[in-house]
Design an enzyme around this catalytic site. Structure first.
Site, PDB file in Angstrom:
ATOM      1  N   TYR A  10       8.550  -0.734   4.133  1.00 14.24           N
ATOM      2  CA  TYR A  10       7.239  -0.977   4.735  1.00 14.24           C
ATOM      3  C   TYR A  10       6.310  -1.738   3.781  1.00 14.24           C
ATOM      4  CZ  TYR A  10       8.483   2.351   8.439  1.00 14.24           C
ATOM      5  OH  TYR A  10       9.074   2.993   9.493  1.00 14.24           O
ATOM      6  N   CYS A  64      -1.365   5.155  -3.135  1.00  8.86           N
ATOM      7  CA  CYS A  64      -2.369   4.957  -2.078  1.00  8.86           C
ATOM      8  C   CYS A  64      -3.448   6.034  -2.105  1.00  8.86           C
ATOM      9  CB  CYS A  64      -1.686   4.903  -0.722  1.00  8.86           C
ATOM     10  SG  CYS A  64      -0.618   6.317  -0.340  1.00  8.86           S
TER      11      CYS A  64
END
EC number: 1.2.1.38
Length: 355
Positions: A12, A147
């Site tokens: 991803y 993240c």
């Protein structure tokens, strides 16, 4: 024009890197490497790139030297392949956790294994432009933060730098399913994840170490998986030093982020999006940060406001797209700084609403 390669291009994060880099005016994508899909078309794994990308996946063993190598491979692999990675990229931008922590003992504590490239620890610049822009301008080895760590660091940084917070801070993070990667197991299948609020890290999440390192605070962190595909939101709770009112906190954040291209202060008294919300950030490189002190806007739980010189409480909120500002977009922003290009280059997409 520089030539770049993406290692781990079938995942991803790898797909987001390709999406951004293919539209970058100063970049030629020389290779998209994947051992599993070598020889297959890139758009077979990333259907959004149909008619945009004609590349086929290259086997990592056949990857030549490039001006920039983005390593979007599994954690612990960069340290094991470090010598080869450094040979293949004049500038190495690593998106794994392997070189975010310069202390080997801290790395082993959080990742459970000894570091296999200790001689390189401390040689990587922490890839967060808002706090390390000066070092990134000359960096040939860059380690992009996680993240949830990025959202929490940016939410906490202005208050921590100004000395407005007591050291003990708790971080409650929520993340979408794409944060588990493309090869996640049964627990992240749709039938198991749909409708669930799964606390997968009740305490001691690995990003805790990065947040502590970058803010100087004593951080405890938990993380919950939510039904969304993309998005991270962090709620950071701490005690303010002295009677710090909202006006002072707002001025502190605006002064810190007023000139930042991708960090926005969102702290309003009313409205559906009065505090940072990851949904409207999907696909964008923005991180929104906000705060609440005293009574919570719109009712609900009331924070302890400062009285008679007492310390009050603050809720500091951060939100971003975990695949963009939480990964691929942040990596490209670091590249832009390293090569002296405007930081927004290739990263102008503002997100969608409604979605």
């Amino acid at each position: 024009m520089i030539r770049v390669a993406v290692l781990g291009a079938s995942g991803y994060i790898g797909g987001e890197l390709l999406r951004i880099l293919l539209g970058h005016p100063h970049v030629e994508v020389g290779a998209a490497a994947s051992a599993r899909l070598a020889g297959r078309r890139v758009d077979s794994a990333h259907p959004n790139l149909r008619s945009v990308c004609d590349l086929t996946f290259t086997h990592p063993d056949d990857l030549g030297a490039h001006d920039v190598l983005f390593a979007a491979i599994p954690h612990l692999e960069s340290m094991r392949q470090a010598e080869a990675l450094l040979e293949r990229g004049r500038v190495l931008i690593d998106l794994t956790a392997d070189f975010r922590l310069p202390d080997a003992a801290t790395f082993e504590r959080y990742y459970g294994v000894p570091h296999e490239a200790r001689d390189l620890l401390g040689e990587f610049v922490f890839g967060l432009p808002e706090t390390h822009r000066k070092e990134l301008r000359d960096a040939d080895r860059i380690s992009v933060p996680g993240c949830m760590a990025t959202a929490a660091i940016l939410a906490l940084h202005p208050a921590a730098e100004a000395g407005l917070l007591e050291p003990a801070v708790s971080v409650d993070a929520r993340t979408g399913s794409s944060g588990s990667g493309r090869s996640s197991g049964l627990a992240d299948s749709h039938s198991e994840r749909s409708g669930a609020l799964r606390v997968f890290a009740p305490s001691g999440h690995r990003h805790e170490a990065e947040i502590t390192q970058e803010t100087g605070l004593d951080v405890t962190m938990s993380a919950t998986g939510i039904e969304a595909v993309r998005g991270v939101q962090v709620l950071c709770r701490g005690r303010l030093r002295g009677p710090v009112d909202e006006a002072r906190l707002r001025e502190t954040y605006r002064r810190c982020y007023g000139d930042e291209p991708f960090t926005r202060v969102v702290a309003r008294r009313r409205g559906a999006y009065r505090l940072p919300e990851p949904k409207i950030l999907s696909g964008s490189n923005f991180c929104d940060v906000g705060f609440v002190t005293g009574p919570v806007p719109g009712g609900g739980t009331t924070l302890h406001a400062p009285r008679n010189g007492e310390d009050g409480q603050a809720l500091l909120v951060g939100a971003l797209d975990n695949l963009v500002k939480g990964g691929a977009g942040n990596a490209v922003q670091c590249m832009n700084i390293r090569f002296g290009w405007p930081e927004r280059t290739g990263l102008e997409f503002p997100g969608l609403h409604p979605i």
